[in-house]
Design an enzyme around this catalytic site. Structure first.
Site, PDB file in Angstrom:
ATOM      1  CD  GLU A  38     -23.431 -32.485  29.111  1.00 15.65           C
ATOM      2  OE1 GLU A  38     -22.400 -32.996  28.634  1.00 15.65           O
ATOM      3  OE2 GLU A  38     -23.410 -31.562  29.942  1.00 15.65           O
ATOM      4  CG  ASP A  41     -24.589 -37.907  28.443  1.00 16.36           C
ATOM      5  OD1 ASP A  41     -24.844 -38.493  27.364  1.00 16.36           O
ATOM      6  OD2 ASP A  41     -23.476 -37.972  28.988  1.00 16.36           O
ATOM      7  CB  ILE A  42     -27.582 -33.852  25.333  1.00 14.49           C
ATOM      8  CG1 ILE A  42     -28.892 -33.635  26.099  1.00 14.49           C
ATOM      9  CG2 ILE A  42     -27.716 -33.364  23.888  1.00 14.49           C
ATOM     10  CD1 ILE A  42     -29.264 -32.183  26.286  1.00 14.49           C
TER      11      ILE A  42
END
Length: 297
Positions: free
Chosen positions: A218, A175-176
């Site tokens: 995300e 994920d970001i």
């Protein structure tokens, strides 16, 4: 017909949309994002100017605060359908490029606020529309990659195949880092731009037999058939560096992002898809605990 969003919740789509009388052109737009009651809705376009905006008087209403009351227009000039921005606050985009006035072509994606539409034109718009409805069952409208539902189907198939033939199979979950702060400080349009930017980078390095999907929000997943752990970790590290070295152009200040990645691998183990996901998730959470912007396996 039923379309599933990225979280596998059912969204009902009404595909009965009769053509208004007197239309000679065969073109339409269909909303492909975000998931919700209007996803899959089709608007057949007329030869008169049609307006898109938040105002209820518009021909195509997009109920979102990022959309201006009268945001954009669709009009015919000669043989072309033009999309024109009407000095909106947040801009009008075609294929991720901001436009003032732009002729539309088959398959163009129109982004207004957080809504994305696809332009359909040709001899059989109805057939193209039904094809697009099917695509929405397997493709994430914002990023253009596989959605969670499709990924889960592929994961179940590949874990069973790996067990049957004693093959390597690796899974990357990532994920970001601090994505919420991007949305909070730069707005949701910036967040959408970050997601589109990230997926473009990774798609360039994804092979045909690999499955790259938006897991939700995300978070993303990549399934790597025939890939042992060391190869998967090396691949993940390459992607991590590429993302770290890139920049997202949005407004006057570019956005820098990093990702945290967890990698798991099996070779012939007879495990469920859920267990495999948990293995990769544990490594992802470890990467975040240890400071983010790293790969753990």
């Amino acid at each position: 017909m039923t379309v599933y969003d990225d979280n596998s919740d059912k969204t009902r789509i009404d595909i009965s949309n009769p053509s208004p009388a007197g239309i000679h052109r065969q073109d339409a737009i269909v909303q492909i994002y975000p998931p919700g009651p209007t996803m899959g809705k089709k608007w057949e376009l007329t030869n008169t100017t049609m307006f898109i905006g938040r105002d209820a008087a518009c021909d195509i209403v997009v109920d979102n605060t990022a959309v201006s009351r009268r945001h954009a227009s669709l009009s015919v000039t000669g043989a072309s359908r033009f999309l024109s921005d009407l000095q909106s606050t947040n801009g009008t985009f075609v294929n991720n490029q901001q436009i003032i006035s732009h002729p539309l072509a088959q398959g163009d994606q129109i982004k207004i606020g957080d809504a994305i539409f696809k332009y359909l034109v040709g001899s059989d718009v109805e057939s193209a529309y039904h094809e697009e409805i099917y695509r929405m069952t397997i493709i994430d409208g914002l990023t253009g990659i596989c959605n969670k539902r499709y990924f889960l189907d592929e994961l179940a198939r590949e874990t069973a195949r790996a067990a049957r033939y004693q093959r390597h199979l690796s899974l990357i979950m990532f994920d970001i880092d601090h994505f919420k702060s991007v949305n909070d400080t730069r707005g949701h349009l910036a967040g959408d731009t970050v997601l589109a930017h990230l997926t473009r980078i990774i798609r360039e390095r994804t092979r045909k037999d690999e499955v790259f999907a938006r897991w939700g929000g995300e978070e993303f997943a990549i399934l790597l058939p025939e890939s042992p752990l060391d190869a998967a970790v090396g691949y993940a590290e390459t992607l991590r560096r590429m993302v770290e070295d890139s920049r997202v152009d949005f407004g006057s200040m570019p956005i820098r992002i990093t990702i945290s990645m967890g990698v798991a691998s099996i070779r012939g183990e007879d495990i469920s898809a859920d267990t495999f996901i948990q293995m990769a998730d544990r490594q992802l959470y470890r990467a975040k605990r240890e400071g983010r912007n790293r790969v753990c396996s």
